[in-house]
Design a protein around this motif. Structure first.
Motif, PDB file in Angstrom:
ATOM      1  N   THR A  80       0.857  -1.186   0.000  1.00 48.28           N
ATOM      2  CA  THR A  80       0.000   0.000   0.000  1.00 48.28           C
ATOM      3  C   THR A  80       0.891   1.233   0.000  1.00 48.28           C
ATOM      4  O   THR A  80       2.058   1.173   0.397  1.00 48.28           O
ATOM      5  CB  THR A  80      -0.906   0.072   1.255  1.00 48.28           C
ATOM      6  OG1 THR A  80      -0.065   0.022   2.410  1.00 48.28           O
ATOM      7  CG2 THR A  80      -1.944  -1.031   1.287  1.00 48.28           C
ATOM      8  N   CYS A  81       0.348   2.326  -0.471  1.00 44.45           N
ATOM      9  CA  CYS A  81       1.054   3.601  -0.401  1.00 44.45           C
ATOM     10  C   CYS A  81       0.024   4.638   0.011  1.00 44.45           C
ATOM     11  O   CYS A  81      -1.003   4.788  -0.667  1.00 44.45           O
ATOM     12  CB  CYS A  81       1.661   3.949  -1.764  1.00 44.45           C
ATOM     13  SG  CYS A  81       2.497   5.532  -1.754  1.00 44.45           S
ATOM     14  N   LYS A  82       0.268   5.290   1.100  1.00 41.47           N
ATOM     15  CA  LYS A  82      -0.666   6.275   1.661  1.00 41.47           C
ATOM     16  C   LYS A  82      -2.085   5.696   1.741  1.00 41.47           C
ATOM     17  O   LYS A  82      -3.063   6.337   1.326  1.00 41.47           O
ATOM     18  CB  LYS A  82      -0.649   7.559   0.827  1.00 41.47           C
ATOM     19  CG  LYS A  82       0.689   8.267   0.909  1.00 41.47           C
ATOM     20  CD  LYS A  82       0.712   9.519   0.084  1.00 41.47           C
ATOM     21  CE  LYS A  82       2.093  10.131   0.122  1.00 41.47           C
ATOM     22  NZ  LYS A  82       2.366  11.055  -0.928  1.00 41.47           N
TER      23      LYS A  82
ATOM     24  N   VAL B   8      -1.198  -0.907  -3.868  1.00 43.38           N
ATOM     25  CA  VAL B   8      -0.225  -0.851  -4.965  1.00 43.38           C
ATOM     26  C   VAL B   8      -0.118  -2.268  -5.506  1.00 43.38           C
ATOM     27  O   VAL B   8       0.094  -3.211  -4.739  1.00 43.38           O
ATOM     28  CB  VAL B   8       1.157  -0.369  -4.465  1.00 43.38           C
ATOM     29  CG1 VAL B   8       2.198  -0.463  -5.578  1.00 43.38           C
ATOM     30  CG2 VAL B   8       1.062   1.056  -3.936  1.00 43.38           C
TER      31      VAL B   8
ATOM     32  N   THR C 297      11.561  -4.796  -4.831  1.00 47.60           N
ATOM     33  CA  THR C 297      11.392  -4.335  -3.458  1.00 47.60           C
ATOM     34  C   THR C 297      12.329  -5.159  -2.565  1.00 47.60           C
ATOM     35  O   THR C 297      12.798  -6.217  -2.968  1.00 47.60           O
ATOM     36  CB  THR C 297       9.941  -4.584  -2.984  1.00 47.60           C
ATOM     37  OG1 THR C 297       9.643  -5.959  -3.237  1.00 47.60           O
ATOM     38  CG2 THR C 297       8.958  -3.705  -3.704  1.00 47.60           C
TER      39      THR C 297
END
Ligand SMILES: NC(=O)c1ccc[n+]([C@@H]2O[C@H](COP(=O)([O-])OP(=O)(O)OC[C@H]3O[C@@H](n4cnc5c(N)ncnc54)[C@H](O)[C@@H]3O)[C@@H](O)[C@H]2O)c1
Ligand SMILES: [Zn+2]
Length: 233
Positions: free
Chosen positions: A38-40, A44, A54
């Motif tokens: 997840t981003c914010k 994702v 990653t």
């Protein structure tokens, strides 16, 4: 490419596609329909169902390849899809024959890897085509023999290639993702046996148009994901 090793495609050595991960659906989630990133607060997706650049990732079991027990760990590393895609497109999908003439449209990392594959397969002439002439030096380093910038001509580039090669190249590789370039690649191949490999990924809404006579007269149009290469444990 993930391989379940059980489906109709996985049991066919002619393809690296798998029913469990249909390339082209672009859903980029794990088998349980989730993504672990997840981003914010927003999800994702897993690029190509792996996201292996990653530091940590979660992948489906069918996306894991066991490396050899004796592989030197100081040399083992992840590489991007570009090399396998380009090299495999020349060697495995096109099956370039020694002494042949190849045209490569688009000289990014993938196109340069196509050139390496053509050279290893023994092509005697490799024509590198790009609208950015700065790309030619690297292409030469990897084995390209001729260089064409379509911007230097006021006529279709397939006409230029057909003229340069006595009626067309043996193999053409489209490595830009532009459907107009795909048609040019097809038109630049020799009637009767010329083979075109689509490597570039088009926009999802794009369609390609061409005169069916190009195919009726024996040209072959094909393509593949990640060079058709099957990684096996
Ligand atoms: N089939 C697969 O499995 C697979 C895997 C990886 C990448 N790809 C696709 O391969 C393509 C190339 O990837 P890349 O990383 O090398 O891209 P890139 O952007 O680095 O290179 C593309 C090159 O094409 C040139 N170009 C653009 N328009 C052109 C035109 N009209 N005529 C001639 N040259 C033109 C650009 O100047 C550039 O040098 C992309 O579409 C990418 O999505 C496919
Ligand atoms: Zn499968």
């Amino acid at each position: 490419m993930p391989q379940c090793r059980k489906c109709k495609c996985c049991l066919n050595p002619d393809t690296n596609l798998c029913y469990r991960k249909e390339f082209g659906k672009y859903n980029e989630v794990l088998a349980d329909n989730t993504t672990r990133f997840t981003c914010k607060g927003k999800p994702v997706h897993n690029f190509s169902n792996t996201s292996t650049f990653t530091e940590y990732t979660v992948v489906d079991e069918i996306s894991v390849v066991k490396i050899k027990q004796n592989a030197p760990l100081d040399k083992v590393c992840l590489i991007g899809c570009g090399f396998a895609t380009g090299y495999g497109s020349a060697v495995k999908i096109a099956k370039v024959k020694p002494g042949s003439t190849c045209a490569v449209f688009g000289l990014g990392g993938v196109g340069l890897s196509v050139i390496i594959g053509c050279k290893v397969a023994g092509a005697s002439r490799i024509i590198a085509i790009d609208i950015n002439s700065d790309k030619f030096a690297k292409a030469k380093e990897f084995g390209a023999t001729d260089f064409i910038n379509p911007k230097d001509y006021d006529r279709p580039i397939d006409e230029v290639l057909t003229e340069m090669t006595e009626d067309g190249v043996d193999y053409a590789f489209e490595v830009t993702g532009n459907t107009g370039v795909m048609t040019s690649a097809l038109k630049s191949t020799h009637f009767g046996y010329g083979k075109t490999v689509i490597v570039g990924v088009p926009l999802s809404s794009a369609t390609m148009t061409f005169d069916p006579m190009l195919i009726l007269t024996g040209r072959v149009l094909t393509g593949g994901a990640f060079g058709g290469i099957i990684f096996s444990s």
